[in-house]
Motif scaffolding. Structure first.
Motif, PDB file in Angstrom:
ATOM      1  N   ARG A   1       0.825  -1.213   0.000  1.00  0.00           N
ATOM      2  CA  ARG A   1       0.000   0.000   0.000  1.00  0.00           C
ATOM      3  C   ARG A   1       0.855   1.257   0.000  1.00  0.00           C
ATOM      4  NH1 ARG A   1      -1.825   3.244   4.012  1.00  0.00           N
ATOM      5  NH2 ARG A   1      -1.275   1.776   5.663  1.00  0.00           N
ATOM      6  N   ILE A   2       1.939   1.242   0.756  1.00  0.00           N
ATOM      7  CA  ILE A   2       2.814   2.416   0.796  1.00  0.00           C
ATOM      8  C   ILE A   2       3.437   2.671  -0.579  1.00  0.00           C
ATOM      9  CG2 ILE A   2       4.938   3.339   1.777  1.00  0.00           C
ATOM     10  CD1 ILE A   2       2.500   3.406   3.640  1.00  0.00           C
ATOM     11  N   LYS A   3       3.800   1.597  -1.281  1.00  0.00           N
ATOM     12  CA  LYS A   3       4.458   1.737  -2.581  1.00  0.00           C
ATOM     13  C   LYS A   3       3.486   2.092  -3.698  1.00  0.00           C
ATOM     14  CE  LYS A   3       8.147  -1.603  -1.525  1.00  0.00           C
ATOM     15  NZ  LYS A   3       8.674  -2.959  -1.832  1.00  0.00           N
ATOM     16  N   THR A   4       2.269   1.512  -3.648  1.00  0.00           N
ATOM     17  CA  THR A   4       1.356   1.632  -4.791  1.00  0.00           C
ATOM     18  C   THR A   4       0.117   2.478  -4.504  1.00  0.00           C
ATOM     19  OG1 THR A   4       0.062  -0.344  -4.214  1.00  0.00           O
ATOM     20  CG2 THR A   4       2.062  -0.676  -5.538  1.00  0.00           C
ATOM     21  N   GLY A   5      -0.183   2.692  -3.222  1.00  0.00           N
ATOM     22  CA  GLY A   5      -1.394   3.421  -2.867  1.00  0.00           C
ATOM     23  C   GLY A   5      -2.632   2.540  -2.822  1.00  0.00           C
ATOM     24  N   ARG A   6      -2.465   1.255  -3.054  1.00  0.00           N
ATOM     25  CA  ARG A   6      -3.598   0.330  -3.006  1.00  0.00           C
ATOM     26  C   ARG A   6      -3.224  -0.912  -2.205  1.00  0.00           C
ATOM     27  NH1 ARG A   6      -3.092  -4.126  -6.082  1.00  0.00           N
ATOM     28  NH2 ARG A   6      -1.558  -4.175  -7.766  1.00  0.00           N
ATOM     29  N   PRO A   7      -4.223  -1.637  -1.692  1.00  0.00           N
ATOM     30  CA  PRO A   7      -3.929  -2.821  -0.880  1.00  0.00           C
ATOM     31  C   PRO A   7      -3.449  -4.013  -1.701  1.00  0.00           C
ATOM     32  CG  PRO A   7      -6.298  -2.534  -1.138  1.00  0.00           C
ATOM     33  CD  PRO A   7      -5.655  -1.320  -1.749  1.00  0.00           C
ATOM     34  N   TRP A   8      -2.872  -4.962  -0.974  1.00  0.00           N
ATOM     35  CA  TRP A   8      -2.527  -6.266  -1.549  1.00  0.00           C
ATOM     36  C   TRP A   8      -3.826  -7.019  -1.778  1.00  0.00           C
ATOM     37  CZ3 TRP A   8       1.839  -9.074  -2.935  1.00  0.00           C
ATOM     38  CH2 TRP A   8       1.688 -10.452  -3.040  1.00  0.00           C
ATOM     39  N   VAL A   9      -4.033  -7.541  -2.980  1.00  0.00           N
ATOM     40  CA  VAL A   9      -5.307  -8.168  -3.336  1.00  0.00           C
ATOM     41  C   VAL A   9      -5.110  -9.657  -3.591  1.00  0.00           C
ATOM     42  CG1 VAL A   9      -7.215  -8.221  -4.983  1.00  0.00           C
ATOM     43  CG2 VAL A   9      -6.211  -6.032  -4.304  1.00  0.00           C
ATOM     44  N   ARG A  10      -5.857 -10.434  -2.838  1.00  0.00           N
ATOM     45  CA  ARG A  10      -5.840 -11.888  -2.974  1.00  0.00           C
ATOM     46  C   ARG A  10      -7.215 -12.323  -3.465  1.00  0.00           C
ATOM     47  NH1 ARG A  10      -4.598 -14.287   2.541  1.00  0.00           N
ATOM     48  NH2 ARG A  10      -2.476 -14.687   1.856  1.00  0.00           N
ATOM     49  N   CYS A  11      -7.243 -13.121  -4.508  1.00  0.00           N
ATOM     50  CA  CYS A  11      -8.502 -13.577  -5.097  1.00  0.00           C
ATOM     51  C   CYS A  11      -8.665 -15.066  -4.817  1.00  0.00           C
ATOM     52  CB  CYS A  11      -8.497 -13.312  -6.601  1.00  0.00           C
ATOM     53  SG  CYS A  11     -10.073 -13.590  -7.415  1.00  0.00           S
ATOM     54  N   LYS A  12      -9.739 -15.421  -4.106  1.00  0.00           N
ATOM     55  CA  LYS A  12      -9.996 -16.812  -3.745  1.00  0.00           C
ATOM     56  C   LYS A  12     -11.061 -17.398  -4.650  1.00  0.00           C
ATOM     57  CE  LYS A  12     -13.102 -18.313  -1.468  1.00  0.00           C
ATOM     58  NZ  LYS A  12     -14.389 -19.038  -1.804  1.00  0.00           N
ATOM     59  N   LEU A  13     -10.780 -18.582  -5.184  1.00  0.00           N
ATOM     60  CA  LEU A  13     -11.747 -19.256  -6.039  1.00  0.00           C
ATOM     61  C   LEU A  13     -11.762 -20.742  -5.715  1.00  0.00           C
ATOM     62  CD1 LEU A  13      -9.843 -17.314  -8.371  1.00  0.00           C
ATOM     63  CD2 LEU A  13     -12.195 -17.349  -9.167  1.00  0.00           C
ATOM     64  N   ALA A  14     -12.877 -21.385  -6.033  1.00  0.00           N
ATOM     65  CA  ALA A  14     -12.996 -22.830  -5.862  1.00  0.00           C
ATOM     66  C   ALA A  14     -13.466 -23.428  -7.184  1.00  0.00           C
ATOM     67  CB  ALA A  14     -13.995 -23.159  -4.752  1.00  0.00           C
ATOM     68  N   MET A  15     -12.831 -24.528  -7.584  1.00  0.00           N
ATOM     69  CA  MET A  15     -13.174 -25.118  -8.871  1.00  0.00           C
ATOM     70  C   MET A  15     -13.064 -26.633  -8.820  1.00  0.00           C
ATOM     71  SD  MET A  15      -9.801 -24.481 -11.247  1.00  0.00           S
ATOM     72  CE  MET A  15      -8.288 -25.424 -10.973  1.00  0.00           C
ATOM     73  N   THR A  16     -13.658 -27.268  -9.819  1.00  0.00           N
ATOM     74  CA  THR A  16     -13.506 -28.702 -10.004  1.00  0.00           C
ATOM     75  C   THR A  16     -12.211 -28.964 -10.768  1.00  0.00           C
ATOM     76  OG1 THR A  16     -14.775 -28.566 -12.054  1.00  0.00           O
ATOM     77  CG2 THR A  16     -15.996 -29.073 -10.035  1.00  0.00           C
ATOM     78  N   LEU A  17     -11.896 -30.225 -10.949  1.00  0.00           N
ATOM     79  CA  LEU A  17     -10.674 -30.578 -11.669  1.00  0.00           C
ATOM     80  C   LEU A  17     -10.697 -30.082 -13.110  1.00  0.00           C
ATOM     81  CD1 LEU A  17      -7.992 -32.098 -11.365  1.00  0.00           C
ATOM     82  CD2 LEU A  17      -9.154 -34.177 -12.113  1.00  0.00           C
ATOM     83  N   ASP A  18     -11.892 -29.937 -13.684  1.00  0.00           N
ATOM     84  CA  ASP A  18     -11.994 -29.408 -15.049  1.00  0.00           C
ATOM     85  C   ASP A  18     -12.269 -27.906 -15.073  1.00  0.00           C
ATOM     86  OD1 ASP A  18     -14.532 -29.819 -14.036  1.00  0.00           O
ATOM     87  OD2 ASP A  18     -15.379 -30.621 -15.884  1.00  0.00           O
ATOM     88  N   GLY A  19     -11.938 -27.220 -13.992  1.00  0.00           N
ATOM     89  CA  GLY A  19     -11.957 -25.765 -13.980  1.00  0.00           C
ATOM     90  C   GLY A  19     -13.327 -25.125 -13.937  1.00  0.00           C
ATOM     91  N   ARG A  20     -14.305 -25.799 -13.361  1.00  0.00           N
ATOM     92  CA  ARG A  20     -15.663 -25.253 -13.287  1.00  0.00           C
ATOM     93  C   ARG A  20     -15.991 -24.826 -11.864  1.00  0.00           C
ATOM     94  NH1 ARG A  20     -16.266 -24.007 -18.456  1.00  0.00           N
ATOM     95  NH2 ARG A  20     -15.231 -25.649 -19.653  1.00  0.00           N
ATOM     96  N   THR A  21     -16.684 -23.704 -11.765  1.00  0.00           N
ATOM     97  CA  THR A  21     -17.006 -23.153 -10.448  1.00  0.00           C
ATOM     98  C   THR A  21     -18.455 -23.385 -10.049  1.00  0.00           C
ATOM     99  OG1 THR A  21     -17.627 -20.984 -11.359  1.00  0.00           O
ATOM    100  CG2 THR A  21     -15.312 -21.326 -10.795  1.00  0.00           C
ATOM    101  N   ALA A  22     -19.303 -23.754 -10.983  1.00  0.00           N
ATOM    102  CA  ALA A  22     -20.724 -23.947 -10.698  1.00  0.00           C
ATOM    103  C   ALA A  22     -21.379 -24.668 -11.866  1.00  0.00           C
ATOM    104  CB  ALA A  22     -21.412 -22.594 -10.469  1.00  0.00           C
ATOM    105  N   LEU A  23     -22.579 -25.170 -11.622  1.00  0.00           N
ATOM    106  CA  LEU A  23     -23.397 -25.736 -12.685  1.00  0.00           C
ATOM    107  C   LEU A  23     -23.912 -24.609 -13.585  1.00  0.00           C
ATOM    108  CD1 LEU A  23     -25.494 -28.249 -10.555  1.00  0.00           C
ATOM    109  CD2 LEU A  23     -23.650 -28.817 -12.149  1.00  0.00           C
ATOM    110  N   PRO A  24     -24.414 -24.924 -14.764  1.00  0.00           N
ATOM    111  CA  PRO A  24     -24.969 -23.867 -15.623  1.00  0.00           C
ATOM    112  C   PRO A  24     -26.051 -23.045 -14.927  1.00  0.00           C
ATOM    113  CG  PRO A  24     -24.737 -25.899 -16.854  1.00  0.00           C
ATOM    114  CD  PRO A  24     -24.434 -26.241 -15.423  1.00  0.00           C
ATOM    115  N   SER A  25     -26.760 -23.653 -13.991  1.00  0.00           N
ATOM    116  CA  SER A  25     -27.817 -22.944 -13.250  1.00  0.00           C
ATOM    117  C   SER A  25     -27.261 -21.970 -12.233  1.00  0.00           C
ATOM    118  CB  SER A  25     -28.701 -23.962 -12.528  1.00  0.00           C
ATOM    119  OG  SER A  25     -27.943 -24.648 -11.530  1.00  0.00           O
ATOM    120  N   GLY A  26     -25.946 -22.092 -11.922  1.00  0.00           N
ATOM    121  CA  GLY A  26     -25.330 -21.255 -10.902  1.00  0.00           C
ATOM    122  C   GLY A  26     -25.136 -21.965  -9.585  1.00  0.00           C
TER     123      GLY A  26
END
Length: 251
Positions: free
Chosen positions: A10-35
């Motif tokens: 934050r001191i260097k860039t003016g913005r926070p460190w951003v971590r993005c959390k995701l969960a997926m299946t082995l074939d890279g899917r996060t949900a069914l087509p319905s959501g």
């Protein structure tokens, strides 16, 4: 530097460190087509997510996720887990919650506002456009009367200026942000060079090619356009795998 990376970033860039959390299946899917997406990963992974939440100053999501999943977006751990993670329940403060909401659709019935857990409740910030604040002045008053902070940033009815969002959080002296959102917001943050770390939980299951993907990315038309990752760590978490990676995106 590793222990204080959020503050130094934050001191260097003016913005926070951003971590993005995701969960997926082995074939890279996060949900069914319905959501439908509960639950892709194991209880062990979900418990670790709460530990990561507890290490974050802000939990950030989009209004699309709020409407689809109505998340509580807080830290929920048993007393034994708190002790194992070094969290003192008597003084622990829940992370702030930040919702990116261009059309100001946030409602007081949202579960994140109603759910109570240990630790003092984290303030809810709803970031929207100046046009939406002007259009929904009465709603802004109702939200603010309930302790919700409504803040204007540049954008249109479809999306906010993500760089300005992060700069605003930097002004609030936020050092670390954990993003829990859908493919559109995660993809936009990634392509804007605003994601410093990816935490991807991979479950031993398959949803097929009709399932929803991790990121919605634009402009990738040839292999030279792909986003590469620097894998920092891979480890087993229960029946799942947790992958820690840094995106190699031009900033």
């Amino acid at each position: 530097e590793e222990l204080n990376r959020g503050f130094l970033h934050r001191i260097k860039t003016g913005r926070p460190w951003v971590r993005c959390k995701l969960a997926m299946t082995l074939d890279g899917r996060t949900a069914l087509p319905s959501g439908e997406s509960q639950w892709i990963t194991s209880p062990d992974s979900r418990k670790l997510v709460h530990k990561i939440r507890a290490q974050s100053a802000v939990l950030l999501t989009g209004m699309g996720t709020v409407l689809a999943d109505n998340p509580t977006l807080n830290v929920r751990l048993e007393s034994a887990d708190c002790m194992a993670y070094g969290l003192d329940e008597t003084i622990f403060q829940q992370p702030m919650r930040c919702v990116l909401d261009p059309q100001l659709s946030f409602d007081l019935t949202a579960k994140m506002r109603q759910h109570q857990s240990f630790g003092s409740a984290g303030t809810i910030y709803v970031l929207t456009t100046p046009q939406s604040i002007e259009k929904h002045a009465d709603k802004v008053q109702r939200l603010e009367a309930e302790g919700i902070v409504v803040q204007a940033v540049s954008g249109d009815q479809n999306a906010l200026q993500l760089g300005e969002v992060m700069q605003y959080l930097g002004v609030l002296q936020v050092n670390s942000v954990m993003v829990e959102a859908g493919a559109t917001l995660c993809g936009a943050l990634l392509q804007a060079g605003l994601v410093d770390e990816l935490v991807i939980f991979m479950a031993p299951s398959l949803l097929g090619d009709q399932g929803r993907g991790l990121f919605r990315l634009t402009g990738i038309e040839q292999m030279a356009d792909k986003i590469t990752l620097d894998i920092q760590d891979i480890r087993a978490v229960g029946s799942d795998w947790c992958i820690l990676a840094k995106p190699q995106v031009a900033r």
